[in-house]
Scaffold this motif. Structure first.
Motif, short mmCIF file in Angstrom:
data_model
loop_
_atom_site.label_atom_id
_atom_site.label_comp_id
_atom_site.label_asym_id
_atom_site.label_seq_id
_atom_site.Cartn_x
_atom_site.Cartn_y
_atom_site.Cartn_z
N LYS A 281 2.77 -18.38 2.26
CA LYS A 281 2.92 -19.76 2.74
C LYS A 281 1.52 -20.23 3.34
O LYS A 281 0.75 -19.38 3.85
N CYS A 282 1.38 -21.74 3.16
CA CYS A 282 0.24 -22.13 3.94
C CYS A 282 0.31 -21.73 5.38
O CYS A 282 1.37 -21.83 6.05
N LYS A 283 -0.95 -21.47 5.88
CA LYS A 283 -1.10 -21.06 7.44
C LYS A 283 -1.08 -22.33 8.20
O LYS A 283 -0.39 -22.50 9.15
N GLN A 284 -1.59 -23.67 7.44
CA GLN A 284 -1.53 -24.73 8.18
C GLN A 284 -1.30 -25.89 6.89
O GLN A 284 -2.02 -26.02 6.12
N ALA A 285 -0.18 -26.16 6.81
CA ALA A 285 0.32 -27.08 5.62
C ALA A 285 -0.30 -28.56 5.92
O ALA A 285 -0.16 -29.12 7.05
N TYR A 286 -0.80 -29.23 4.95
CA TYR A 286 -1.16 -30.48 5.14
C TYR A 286 -0.57 -31.48 3.89
O TYR A 286 -0.35 -30.99 2.68
N LEU A 287 -0.39 -32.75 4.34
CA LEU A 287 -0.06 -33.92 3.43
C LEU A 287 -1.32 -34.37 3.33
O LEU A 287 -2.25 -34.46 4.29
N ALA A 288 -1.63 -35.20 2.20
CA ALA A 288 -3.02 -35.67 2.09
C ALA A 288 -3.04 -36.90 1.05
O ALA A 288 -1.88 -37.16 0.23
N LEU B 276 -5.89 -29.70 -3.85
CA LEU B 276 -4.56 -29.06 -3.46
C LEU B 276 -4.79 -27.55 -3.32
O LEU B 276 -6.00 -26.93 -4.16
N GLY B 277 -3.91 -26.85 -2.70
CA GLY B 277 -4.07 -25.33 -2.60
C GLY B 277 -3.57 -24.86 -1.26
O GLY B 277 -2.52 -25.66 -0.61
N HIS B 278 -3.81 -23.76 -0.77
CA HIS B 278 -3.21 -22.68 0.32
C HIS B 278 -3.84 -23.16 1.54
O HIS B 278 -5.27 -22.78 1.57
N GLY B 279 -3.40 -24.06 2.28
CA GLY B 279 -4.01 -24.57 3.56
C GLY B 279 -4.17 -23.72 4.72
O GLY B 279 -3.27 -22.90 4.77
N SER B 280 -5.33 -23.84 5.64
CA SER B 280 -5.50 -23.17 6.95
C SER B 280 -6.13 -24.01 7.85
O SER B 280 -6.40 -25.16 7.44
N ALA B 281 -6.25 -23.56 8.92
CA ALA B 281 -6.92 -24.38 10.08
C ALA B 281 -8.59 -24.44 9.47
O ALA B 281 -8.99 -25.65 9.91
N ALA C 188 -4.14 -29.97 0.55
CA ALA C 188 -2.86 -30.71 0.52
C ALA C 188 -1.83 -29.50 -0.18
O ALA C 188 -2.30 -28.90 -1.31
N CYS C 189 -0.84 -29.28 0.39
CA CYS C 189 0.24 -28.34 0.23
C CYS C 189 0.88 -28.88 -1.16
O CYS C 189 1.37 -29.86 -0.93
N PRO C 190 0.63 -28.19 -2.38
CA PRO C 190 1.49 -28.54 -3.68
C PRO C 190 2.68 -28.00 -3.88
O PRO C 190 3.40 -28.41 -4.85
N ASN C 191 3.27 -27.14 -2.95
CA ASN C 191 4.65 -26.47 -3.14
C ASN C 191 5.26 -26.64 -2.14
O ASN C 191 5.37 -25.59 -1.06
N TRP D 30 10.11 -30.75 5.88
CA TRP D 30 9.40 -30.52 4.66
C TRP D 30 8.65 -29.01 5.01
O TRP D 30 8.19 -29.11 6.10
N VAL D 31 8.74 -28.14 4.13
CA VAL D 31 7.96 -26.79 4.52
C VAL D 31 7.37 -26.31 3.35
O VAL D 31 7.69 -26.79 2.12
N CYS D 32 6.24 -25.52 3.72
CA CYS D 32 5.36 -24.91 2.30
C CYS D 32 6.49 -23.74 1.77
O CYS D 32 7.24 -23.00 2.51
N ALA D 33 6.70 -23.88 0.34
CA ALA D 33 7.62 -23.07 -0.34
C ALA D 33 6.98 -21.76 -0.85
O ALA D 33 7.38 -20.83 -1.23
N GLY D 34 5.54 -21.55 -0.37
CA GLY D 34 4.71 -20.43 -0.79
C GLY D 34 4.04 -20.57 -2.08
O GLY D 34 4.28 -21.66 -2.91
N HIS D 35 2.95 -20.00 -2.30
CA HIS D 35 2.04 -20.18 -3.29
C HIS D 35 1.98 -18.87 -4.26
O HIS D 35 2.17 -17.92 -4.09
#
Length: 118
Positions: A11-18, A24-29, A34-37, A113-118
């Motif tokens: 899952k995103c370590k730090q999920a973002y909306l954008a 789009l991708g796996h977000g972190s600090a 932007a989290c696509p999932n 809303w939460v990141c559902a994993g990539h």
């Protein structure tokens, strides 16, 4: 062909909306993507991200319940806006035009809303 969404992955370590056109991708600090999932823990639906569009002010809960996830049925409540992304699940929606921390947005609103994993 498209790949099925991988469930249970990292899952995103730090999920973002954008906003519109954001990567789009796996977000972190350190990597703002932007989290696509994302998934809503309230209605248990996938969160839709509609790039380059924004929700009209008259959008309501019942419209979302009846029409998410069918993009063609959502069109009457969308308007073009290249700097925005219209996000929605079956119980909530949000217009976004900049990078926003998902955690902060959820803490200050009714979004679940939460990141559902990539």
């Amino acid at each position: 062909t498209s790949s099925p969404v991988k469930k249970g992955g990292p899952k995103c370590k730090q999920a973002y909306l954008a906003g519109g056109g954001a990567p789009l991708g796996h977000g972190s600090a350190f990597n703002k993507f932007a989290c696509p999932n994302m998934r809503c823990t309230n209605c248990d639906f996938t969160v839709m991200r509609i790039d380059g569009m924004r929700w009209k002010d008259e959008l309501d809960y019942l419209f979302l319940r009846n029409h998410v996830p069918f993009l063609d049925k959502l069109q009457p409540m969308l308007e073009d806006d290249p700097s925005n992304c219209a996000y929605a699940c079956q119980c909530s929606s949000k217009n976004v035009n900049e990078f926003l921390s998902l955690k902060k947005v959820c803490a200050s609103s009714n979004l679940r809303w939460v990141c559902a994993g990539h």
